[in-house]
Scaffold this motif. Structure first.
Motif, PDB file in Angstrom:
ATOM      1  N   GLY A 159       0.792  -1.220   0.000  1.00 36.18           N
ATOM      2  CA  GLY A 159       0.000   0.000   0.000  1.00 36.18           C
ATOM      3  C   GLY A 159       0.823   1.267   0.000  1.00 36.18           C
ATOM      4  N   ARG A 160       2.065   1.176  -0.444  1.00 37.34           N
ATOM      5  CA  ARG A 160       2.962   2.328  -0.403  1.00 37.34           C
ATOM      6  C   ARG A 160       3.532   2.579  -1.805  1.00 37.34           C
ATOM      7  NH1 ARG A 160       3.019   4.634   4.563  1.00 37.34           N
ATOM      8  NH2 ARG A 160       4.004   2.879   5.614  1.00 37.34           N
ATOM      9  N   ARG A 161       3.355   3.783  -2.310  1.00 37.62           N
ATOM     10  CA  ARG A 161       3.988   4.200  -3.558  1.00 37.62           C
ATOM     11  C   ARG A 161       5.096   5.170  -3.198  1.00 37.62           C
ATOM     12  NH1 ARG A 161       1.360   8.256  -8.091  1.00 37.62           N
ATOM     13  NH2 ARG A 161       3.222   8.418  -9.425  1.00 37.62           N
ATOM     14  N   VAL A 162       6.292   4.883  -3.686  1.00 34.75           N
ATOM     15  CA  VAL A 162       7.460   5.674  -3.296  1.00 34.75           C
ATOM     16  C   VAL A 162       8.086   6.312  -4.535  1.00 34.75           C
ATOM     17  CG1 VAL A 162       9.723   5.661  -2.180  1.00 34.75           C
ATOM     18  CG2 VAL A 162       7.906   4.151  -1.346  1.00 34.75           C
ATOM     19  N   THR A 163       8.239   7.627  -4.500  1.00 39.48           N
ATOM     20  CA  THR A 163       8.955   8.361  -5.545  1.00 39.48           C
ATOM     21  C   THR A 163      10.125   9.085  -4.904  1.00 39.48           C
ATOM     22  OG1 THR A 163       6.918   8.729  -6.813  1.00 39.48           O
ATOM     23  CG2 THR A 163       8.812  10.124  -7.334  1.00 39.48           C
ATOM     24  N   SER A 164      11.322   8.883  -5.444  1.00 39.96           N
ATOM     25  CA  SER A 164      12.515   9.604  -4.980  1.00 39.96           C
ATOM     26  C   SER A 164      12.873  10.664  -6.001  1.00 39.96           C
ATOM     27  CB  SER A 164      13.697   8.650  -4.789  1.00 39.96           C
ATOM     28  OG  SER A 164      13.454   7.729  -3.750  1.00 39.96           O
ATOM     29  N   SER A 165      13.133  11.876  -5.526  1.00 38.57           N
ATOM     30  CA  SER A 165      13.527  12.980  -6.398  1.00 38.57           C
ATOM     31  C   SER A 165      14.995  13.290  -6.179  1.00 38.57           C
ATOM     32  CB  SER A 165      12.677  14.222  -6.098  1.00 38.57           C
ATOM     33  OG  SER A 165      13.077  15.299  -6.918  1.00 38.57           O
ATOM     34  N   LEU A 166      15.780  13.277  -7.253  1.00 35.75           N
ATOM     35  CA  LEU A 166      17.213  13.565  -7.201  1.00 35.75           C
ATOM     36  C   LEU A 166      17.491  14.874  -7.921  1.00 35.75           C
ATOM     37  CD1 LEU A 166      18.628  10.006  -8.060  1.00 35.75           C
ATOM     38  CD2 LEU A 166      17.887  10.906  -5.845  1.00 35.75           C
ATOM     39  N   ALA A 167      18.429  15.638  -7.396  1.00 32.96           N
ATOM     40  CA  ALA A 167      18.698  16.963  -7.964  1.00 32.96           C
ATOM     41  C   ALA A 167      19.326  16.894  -9.344  1.00 32.96           C
ATOM     42  CB  ALA A 167      19.603  17.754  -7.017  1.00 32.96           C
ATOM     43  N   GLY A 168      20.077  15.818  -9.627  1.00 33.08           N
ATOM     44  CA  GLY A 168      20.720  15.691 -10.926  1.00 33.08           C
ATOM     45  C   GLY A 168      22.082  16.325 -11.016  1.00 33.08           C
ATOM     46  N   LEU A 176      20.881   4.971  -7.861  1.00 29.86           N
ATOM     47  CA  LEU A 176      19.430   5.103  -7.893  1.00 29.86           C
ATOM     48  C   LEU A 176      18.778   4.247  -6.811  1.00 29.86           C
ATOM     49  CD1 LEU A 176      18.730   5.054 -11.742  1.00 29.86           C
ATOM     50  CD2 LEU A 176      19.010   7.024 -10.224  1.00 29.86           C
ATOM     51  N   PRO A 177      17.812   4.792  -6.114  1.00 24.21           N
ATOM     52  CA  PRO A 177      17.078   4.020  -5.114  1.00 24.21           C
ATOM     53  C   PRO A 177      15.996   3.177  -5.778  1.00 24.21           C
ATOM     54  CG  PRO A 177      16.251   6.245  -5.199  1.00 24.21           C
ATOM     55  CD  PRO A 177      17.400   6.194  -6.167  1.00 24.21           C
ATOM     56  N   PRO A 178      15.410   2.230  -5.048  1.00 24.55           N
ATOM     57  CA  PRO A 178      14.273   1.481  -5.602  1.00 24.55           C
ATOM     58  C   PRO A 178      13.035   2.363  -5.671  1.00 24.55           C
ATOM     59  CG  PRO A 178      14.656   0.861  -3.313  1.00 24.55           C
ATOM     60  CD  PRO A 178      15.791   1.760  -3.707  1.00 24.55           C
ATOM     61  N   GLY A 179      12.039   1.906  -6.420  1.00 26.36           N
ATOM     62  CA  GLY A 179      10.821   2.680  -6.582  1.00 26.36           C
ATOM     63  C   GLY A 179      10.922   3.625  -7.765  1.00 26.36           C
ATOM     64  N   GLU A 180       9.987   4.545  -7.857  1.00 26.03           N
ATOM     65  CA  GLU A 180       9.989   5.530  -8.938  1.00 26.03           C
ATOM     66  C   GLU A 180      11.049   6.602  -8.658  1.00 26.03           C
ATOM     67  OE1 GLU A 180       6.025   7.026  -9.729  1.00 26.03           O
ATOM     68  OE2 GLU A 180       5.162   5.195  -8.890  1.00 26.03           O
ATOM     69  N   VAL A 181      11.645   7.122  -9.725  1.00 26.19           N
ATOM     70  CA  VAL A 181      12.693   8.140  -9.581  1.00 26.19           C
ATOM     71  C   VAL A 181      12.438   9.269 -10.575  1.00 26.19           C
ATOM     72  CG1 VAL A 181      15.157   8.640  -9.739  1.00 26.19           C
ATOM     73  CG2 VAL A 181      14.406   6.438  -8.831  1.00 26.19           C
ATOM     74  N   ARG A 182      12.511  10.497 -10.079  1.00 25.99           N
ATOM     75  CA  ARG A 182      12.503  11.671 -10.948  1.00 25.99           C
ATOM     76  C   ARG A 182      13.799  12.428 -10.717  1.00 25.99           C
ATOM     77  NH1 ARG A 182      11.901  16.600  -9.115  1.00 25.99           N
ATOM     78  NH2 ARG A 182      10.991  17.369 -11.058  1.00 25.99           N
ATOM     79  N   VAL A 183      14.308  13.111 -11.759  1.00 28.48           N
ATOM     80  CA  VAL A 183      15.574  13.832 -11.670  1.00 28.48           C
ATOM     81  C   VAL A 183      15.372  15.265 -12.131  1.00 28.48           C
ATOM     82  CG1 VAL A 183      17.968  13.936 -12.459  1.00 28.48           C
ATOM     83  CG2 VAL A 183      16.884  11.717 -12.075  1.00 28.48           C
ATOM     84  N   GLY A 184      15.905  16.205 -11.337  1.00 29.68           N
ATOM     85  CA  GLY A 184      15.829  17.610 -11.705  1.00 29.68           C
ATOM     86  C   GLY A 184      15.050  18.427 -10.689  1.00 29.68           C
ATOM     87  N   GLY A 185      15.069  19.745 -10.874  1.00 27.16           N
ATOM     88  CA  GLY A 185      14.394  20.634  -9.948  1.00 27.16           C
ATOM     89  C   GLY A 185      12.896  20.698 -10.181  1.00 27.16           C
ATOM     90  N   PHE A 186      12.218  21.435  -9.300  1.00 23.04           N
ATOM     91  CA  PHE A 186      10.773  21.589  -9.379  1.00 23.04           C
ATOM     92  C   PHE A 186      10.374  22.974  -9.868  1.00 23.04           C
ATOM     93  CE2 PHE A 186      11.345  18.224  -6.266  1.00 23.04           C
ATOM     94  CZ  PHE A 186      10.332  17.329  -6.571  1.00 23.04           C
ATOM     95  N   GLY A 187      11.315  23.904  -9.900  1.00 17.59           N
ATOM     96  CA  GLY A 187      10.973  25.277 -10.211  1.00 17.59           C
ATOM     97  C   GLY A 187      10.586  26.065  -8.982  1.00 17.59           C
ATOM     98  N   GLY A 188      11.333  25.838  -7.902  1.00 17.37           N
ATOM     99  CA  GLY A 188      11.088  26.574  -6.663  1.00 17.37           C
ATOM    100  C   GLY A 188       9.961  25.984  -5.848  1.00 17.37           C
TER     101      GLY A 188
END
Length: 250
Positions: A24-33, A40-52
């Motif tokens: 029951g857990r969805r995990v997304t890791s965000s990396l600065a790049g 890379l960690p397990p689960g979903e991964v996004r790379v880059g900033g968010f725009g503040g």
């Protein structure tokens, strides 16, 4: 529950490992790049900033994030404050995961400073051959012309090659921790290091340099970490952070 981990640290990867094994857990890791080949960690991964902060808040709402954990480097001050603002705007619970800082022990010759710029100013009185372990992003503080560090030689250790501006007299070691005590002893001896500069990152992966410096009687300039944003709860370990998340589900 969708959990967003602002990661890039050992603790962030460990937390992702703990959480991806829970139902029951969805995990997304965000990396600065900022690192060319991150672990890379397990689960979903996004790379880059968010725009503040506003961009992060929009991302939290769009992706229906239920909890945000700031597991970034203790010196990633900007994103930590953006996370606090975004979490408040999107009404998402926020936790800061911060490994404890280092503590000076008997025999240590530490010189605490508040910034890289302050570290540069105290260096000429402490030594001439500097082991600089503050990462590749802040080398401009040691590039002059003020203060004048032209008489100093720097050994710079970082994961990726630094870009200018950086010290004029410099050798670069491209290495990634963890480091061993024997290895750090040999490094200090081979390069005739007489002063070390580090950030108070905490953790065991890069701590051996502190013990090696203590044994050799070498002074260490320690840049103190910035504070966590006010009112943000703090966990010291990934296990504590996982327990905090389970409490949200209860």
């Amino acid at each position: 529950m969708h959990v967003l981990i602002l990661g890039g640290t050992t603790e962030g990867r460990r937390l992702a490992e703990l959480l991806t094994g829970e139902a029951g857990r969805r995990v997304t890791s965000s990396l600065a790049g900022r690192v060319a080949a991150p672990r890379l960690p397990p689960g979903e991964v996004r790379v880059g900033g968010f725009g503040g902060a506003e961009g992060m808040a929009a991302w939290l709402r769009e992706h229906r994030v239920d909890a945000l954990i700031d597991a970034t480097h203790p010196f990633a001050r900007t994103i930590s404050f953006n996370a606090a603002s975004a979490a408040a705007t999107a009404h998402v619970p926020l936790l800061a995961l911060r490994r404890p800082g280092w503590v000076a022990d008997e025999g240590d010759d530490w010189h605490p400073v508040g910034s890289l710029e302050q570290a540069a100013r105290v260096l000429p009185a402490l030594g001439e051959r500097v082991f600089l372990t503050t990462g590749r992003m802040g080398l401009a503080a040691f590039a002059g012309p003020e203060p004048d560090l032209s008489a100093l030689w720097f050994l710079v250790r970082s994961v990726d090659a630094p870009e200018p501006p950086f010290p004029a007299r410099m050798e670069v070691l491209l290495e990634r921790g963890p480091f061993t005590l024997d290895g750090e002893r040999e490094l200090l001896r081979t390069h005739r290091i007489d002063v070390v500069v580090t950030k108070d990152s905490g953790g065991a992966a890069t701590a051996p340099k502190l013990l090696a410096a203590r044994e050799a009687g070498i002074p260490v300039v320690v840049v103190q970490r910035p504070p966590v944003p006010e009112a943000v709860p703090v966990a010291a370990t990934p296990e504590e952070a996982a327990a905090w998340l389970r409490g949200l589900s209860d």
